[in-house]
Design a protein around this motif. Structure first.
Motif, PDB file in Angstrom:
ATOM      1  N   VAL A 150     -76.001 -65.476  16.384  1.00 31.58           N
ATOM      2  CA  VAL A 150     -77.437 -65.599  16.614  1.00 31.58           C
ATOM      3  C   VAL A 150     -78.121 -66.128  15.362  1.00 31.58           C
ATOM      4  O   VAL A 150     -77.550 -66.118  14.265  1.00 31.58           O
ATOM      5  CB  VAL A 150     -78.076 -64.246  17.004  1.00 31.58           C
ATOM      6  CG1 VAL A 150     -77.672 -63.830  18.409  1.00 31.58           C
ATOM      7  CG2 VAL A 150     -77.716 -63.163  15.990  1.00 31.58           C
ATOM      8  N   LEU A 151     -79.349 -66.552  15.540  1.00 32.54           N
ATOM      9  CA  LEU A 151     -80.198 -66.954  14.428  1.00 32.54           C
ATOM     10  C   LEU A 151     -80.992 -65.731  13.974  1.00 32.54           C
ATOM     11  O   LEU A 151     -81.735 -65.141  14.756  1.00 32.54           O
ATOM     12  CB  LEU A 151     -81.140 -68.079  14.860  1.00 32.54           C
ATOM     13  CG  LEU A 151     -82.069 -68.631  13.791  1.00 32.54           C
ATOM     14  CD1 LEU A 151     -81.274 -69.390  12.727  1.00 32.54           C
ATOM     15  CD2 LEU A 151     -83.126 -69.548  14.413  1.00 32.54           C
ATOM     16  N   VAL A 152     -80.815 -65.339  12.722  1.00 39.67           N
ATOM     17  CA  VAL A 152     -81.531 -64.192  12.161  1.00 39.67           C
ATOM     18  C   VAL A 152     -82.652 -64.715  11.260  1.00 39.67           C
ATOM     19  O   VAL A 152     -82.442 -65.628  10.464  1.00 39.67           O
ATOM     20  CB  VAL A 152     -80.584 -63.280  11.361  1.00 39.67           C
ATOM     21  CG1 VAL A 152     -81.345 -62.063  10.828  1.00 39.67           C
ATOM     22  CG2 VAL A 152     -79.408 -62.832  12.225  1.00 39.67           C
ATOM     23  N   PRO A 251     -73.800 -62.302   5.682  1.00 38.20           N
ATOM     24  CA  PRO A 251     -75.265 -62.414   5.586  1.00 38.20           C
ATOM     25  C   PRO A 251     -75.805 -62.476   4.176  1.00 38.20           C
ATOM     26  O   PRO A 251     -77.019 -62.390   3.970  1.00 38.20           O
ATOM     27  CB  PRO A 251     -75.733 -61.134   6.283  1.00 38.20           C
ATOM     28  CG  PRO A 251     -74.686 -60.123   5.960  1.00 38.20           C
ATOM     29  CD  PRO A 251     -73.385 -60.912   6.000  1.00 38.20           C
ATOM     30  N   SER A 252     -74.941 -62.630   3.170  1.00 33.14           N
ATOM     31  CA  SER A 252     -75.391 -62.549   1.780  1.00 33.14           C
ATOM     32  C   SER A 252     -76.487 -63.551   1.444  1.00 33.14           C
ATOM     33  O   SER A 252     -77.385 -63.250   0.640  1.00 33.14           O
ATOM     34  CB  SER A 252     -74.202 -62.736   0.836  1.00 33.14           C
ATOM     35  OG  SER A 252     -73.278 -61.681   0.963  1.00 33.14           O
ATOM     36  N   ALA A 253     -76.442 -64.752   1.991  1.00 34.43           N
ATOM     37  CA  ALA A 253     -77.475 -65.739   1.679  1.00 34.43           C
ATOM     38  C   ALA A 253     -78.851 -65.232   2.101  1.00 34.43           C
ATOM     39  O   ALA A 253     -79.835 -65.396   1.363  1.00 34.43           O
ATOM     40  CB  ALA A 253     -77.158 -67.070   2.369  1.00 34.43           C
ATOM     41  N   LEU A 254     -78.925 -64.607   3.255  1.00 34.92           N
ATOM     42  CA  LEU A 254     -80.189 -64.030   3.717  1.00 34.92           C
ATOM     43  C   LEU A 254     -80.568 -62.828   2.868  1.00 34.92           C
ATOM     44  O   LEU A 254     -81.726 -62.677   2.450  1.00 34.92           O
ATOM     45  CB  LEU A 254     -80.066 -63.625   5.185  1.00 34.92           C
ATOM     46  CG  LEU A 254     -81.348 -63.161   5.881  1.00 34.92           C
ATOM     47  CD1 LEU A 254     -82.277 -64.338   6.118  1.00 34.92           C
ATOM     48  CD2 LEU A 254     -81.021 -62.467   7.200  1.00 34.92           C
ATOM     49  N   TRP A 263     -77.993 -68.559  10.486  1.00 35.42           N
ATOM     50  CA  TRP A 263     -77.104 -68.418  11.645  1.00 35.42           C
ATOM     51  C   TRP A 263     -75.933 -67.538  11.225  1.00 35.42           C
ATOM     52  O   TRP A 263     -75.229 -67.833  10.264  1.00 35.42           O
ATOM     53  CB  TRP A 263     -76.600 -69.779  12.093  1.00 35.42           C
ATOM     54  CG  TRP A 263     -75.779 -69.725  13.352  1.00 35.42           C
ATOM     55  CD1 TRP A 263     -74.423 -69.781  13.454  1.00 35.42           C
ATOM     56  CD2 TRP A 263     -76.277 -69.601  14.684  1.00 35.42           C
ATOM     57  NE1 TRP A 263     -74.041 -69.692  14.765  1.00 35.42           N
ATOM     58  CE2 TRP A 263     -75.149 -69.576  15.546  1.00 35.42           C
ATOM     59  CE3 TRP A 263     -77.541 -69.498  15.244  1.00 35.42           C
ATOM     60  CZ2 TRP A 263     -75.276 -69.465  16.934  1.00 35.42           C
ATOM     61  CZ3 TRP A 263     -77.677 -69.389  16.612  1.00 35.42           C
ATOM     62  CH2 TRP A 263     -76.549 -69.375  17.446  1.00 35.42           C
ATOM     63  N   THR A 264     -75.754 -66.415  11.920  1.00 37.39           N
ATOM     64  CA  THR A 264     -74.673 -65.511  11.582  1.00 37.39           C
ATOM     65  C   THR A 264     -74.282 -64.730  12.831  1.00 37.39           C
ATOM     66  O   THR A 264     -74.662 -65.101  13.937  1.00 37.39           O
ATOM     67  CB  THR A 264     -75.057 -64.594  10.401  1.00 37.39           C
ATOM     68  OG1 THR A 264     -73.893 -63.882   9.940  1.00 37.39           O
ATOM     69  CG2 THR A 264     -76.154 -63.627  10.763  1.00 37.39           C
ATOM     70  N   GLY A 281     -85.424 -60.301  12.782  1.00 39.57           N
ATOM     71  CA  GLY A 281     -85.345 -60.528  14.222  1.00 39.57           C
ATOM     72  C   GLY A 281     -84.231 -61.506  14.516  1.00 39.57           C
ATOM     73  O   GLY A 281     -83.666 -62.129  13.602  1.00 39.57           O
ATOM     74  N   VAL A 282     -83.891 -61.645  15.789  1.00 36.66           N
ATOM     75  CA  VAL A 282     -82.808 -62.531  16.199  1.00 36.66           C
ATOM     76  C   VAL A 282     -83.274 -63.451  17.313  1.00 36.66           C
ATOM     77  O   VAL A 282     -84.115 -63.085  18.131  1.00 36.66           O
ATOM     78  CB  VAL A 282     -81.567 -61.733  16.652  1.00 36.66           C
ATOM     79  CG1 VAL A 282     -80.967 -60.959  15.491  1.00 36.66           C
ATOM     80  CG2 VAL A 282     -81.905 -60.802  17.811  1.00 36.66           C
ATOM     81  N   LEU A 283     -82.697 -64.642  17.329  1.00 35.56           N
ATOM     82  CA  LEU A 283     -83.007 -65.645  18.346  1.00 35.56           C
ATOM     83  C   LEU A 283     -81.734 -66.365  18.746  1.00 35.56           C
ATOM     84  O   LEU A 283     -80.793 -66.476  17.955  1.00 35.56           O
ATOM     85  CB  LEU A 283     -84.007 -66.677  17.809  1.00 35.56           C
ATOM     86  CG  LEU A 283     -85.428 -66.202  17.506  1.00 35.56           C
ATOM     87  CD1 LEU A 283     -86.171 -67.275  16.726  1.00 35.56           C
ATOM     88  CD2 LEU A 283     -86.170 -65.862  18.799  1.00 35.56           C
ATOM     89  N   PRO A 284     -81.684 -66.906  19.974  1.00 35.03           N
ATOM     90  CA  PRO A 284     -80.571 -67.784  20.343  1.00 35.03           C
ATOM     91  C   PRO A 284     -80.753 -69.151  19.710  1.00 35.03           C
ATOM     92  O   PRO A 284     -81.807 -69.456  19.141  1.00 35.03           O
ATOM     93  CB  PRO A 284     -80.701 -67.862  21.874  1.00 35.03           C
ATOM     94  CG  PRO A 284     -82.169 -67.702  22.121  1.00 35.03           C
ATOM     95  CD  PRO A 284     -82.657 -66.728  21.063  1.00 35.03           C
TER      96      PRO A 284
END
Length: 420
Positions: A150-152, A251-254, A263-264, A281-284
């Motif tokens: 998903v896109l976080v 997810p370290s970059a975020l 995207w993770t 939040g998350v998105l497709p």
């Protein structure tokens, strides 16, 4: 909660059985612990090495509780795919093993159909998880765990920039540019700009797919060329993070503030929540234009039975017992050590960890928008040709139609071999 650390269900992980060399087969046959199918009531069950603490002990505990036979669980570090495919080709396979259903393995007679095991509960499994294990109408793997990507995003960063959560490709590209500020980039799709992980969602976003129902390459199309050209424009815009210390699956970059959106995978959500609380939040992956669809790729390893095994019926009973009947073990396997969605809808619905927040959104996306990340007919040779084309287009600026046409020729050759 332990964070998922094993590689995602990338198509690069699957080696084409027919491409294995004689040396690889000999090594599998002559090496120690070859894993020959069990005899006299003993079954062999192979797993690849999961990175989550406690999983190895858990699967051994499950196997020890089976009363129908002694089960020898073999935990495989290193290149599980090579060892498994060598064993299947070399005549020393395990009775039960985890993998993804592949058309060439079905054609070679290695995979036992499991429709009878799943018949009474088939409606409980998510469509996307079963699609990964269904070939020509038959199910060859009982899904064990569902992972999705998903896109976080960070709502606070979007609010500060006056940006709404993007719901289309144009909005995503605009948001990435608006959110780029100094050392922080707007979007991270991986160090290869998404070319090694987002190839399928990019096609789905314009209403296309890897392979059509008529067994034709599905991406030699102006719509695919159009979206990939736009992705190259985004690549050139300086809004994408490249060269991060870790790749997209981590997810370290975020977490380090190197990007506002990443995207993770589902497996990363506990770590993100521990750092940001409810500020994520998350998105497709968003649609591009009117003909495509929002989507999330779904990967699901499945339990399989070797079709030529001397104890095939006993192996099937064991798989039925573990992955159909033992729902408590199934929930434990998915949520006791890492963070995955149980393939059975009733188990997922009752899991507290998946009942609210972004995790619940991912469960809903999988149910409504999920598509198999690696369909059974998609081979490593197809994947390599397609991803080379993506890299040449998105990162190199090559002509999209020319690159896609060349990749489609390779894909069609593979399809003709499988279905001709």
């Amino acid at each position: 909660m332990s964070v998922h650390r094993r590689p995602p269900f990338s198509r690069r992980r699957f080696l084409q059985a027919s491409g294995l060399t004689g040396a690889a087969l000999l090594a599998a046959a002559c090496g120690s612990n070859t894993g020959r199918g069990g005899t006299d009531g003993t079954l062999t069950h192979w797993y690849h090495q999961y990175g989550e603490d406690g999983v190895q002990e858990a699967v051994r505990r499950y196997a020890a509780a089976f009363e129908g036979a002694e089960v020898d669980v073999q935990w495989t570090p290193g290149n599980y795919d090579t060892k498994l495919l060598s064993a299947l080709q070399g005549g020393s396979p395990p009775d039960v093993f985890e993998y993804q259903t592949k058309a060439d393995l079905v054609r070679a007679g290695h995979l036992e159909p499991l429709d009878d095991l799943i018949a009474d509960v088939r409606q409980d499994f998510s469509d996307a998880s079963l699609a990964s294990h269904t070939f020509e109408g038959s199910v060859y793997g009982i899904p064990q765990a569902v992972d999705s990507q998903v896109l976080v995003y960070r709502p606070s960063l979007l609010d500060d920039a006056g940006v709404e959560p993007p719901t289309g490709f144009d909005a995503l590209a605009d948001a990435a540019r608006e959110l780029t500020d100094g050392d922080r980039k707007g979007l991270f799709l991986g160090n290869n700009a998404g070319t090694d992980v987002l190839g399928a969602p990019w096609l789905w976003s314009v209403g296309l797919q890897y392979v059509t129902e008529e067994h034709r390459a599905g991406f030699d199309d102006p719509a695919a060329a159009g979206v990939l050209t736009r992705l190259h424009d985004l690549f050139e815009s300086d809004a994408l993070l490249l060269g991060a210390p870790t790749d997209w699956s981590d997810p370290s970059a975020l977490l380090q503030g190197l990007t506002a959106m990443q995207w993770t995978g589902l497996w990363a959500l506990p770590q993100i929540e521990a750092e940001f609380g409810d500020d994520y939040g998350v998105l497709p992956w968003p649609r591009f234009g009117d003909s495509g669809a929002d989507s999330v790729p779904v990967g699901a390893f499945g339990a399989m039975v070797y079709a030529g095994g001397a104890q095939k019926d006993l192996a099937k009973e064991y798989v039925r017992w573990l992955w159909i009947e033992q729902t408590a073990y199934q929930e434990d396997f998915n949520l006791g050590y890492g963070f995955h969605i149980p393939p059975r809808a009733d188990i997922a619905a009752g899991a507290e960890q998946l009942s609210s927040g972004p995790a619940a959104d991912v469960v809903r996306y999988v149910e409504e928008l999920g598509r198999p990340s690696s369909p059974p007919e998609w081979t490593p040779a197809m994947d390599s040709a397609y991803k080379d084309a993506l890299s040449n287009i998105v990162r190199g600026g090559a002509d999209a139609e020319t690159e896609l046409r060349a990749a489609a020729e390779t894909v069609q050759g593979e399809l003709d071999t499988l279905f001709g």
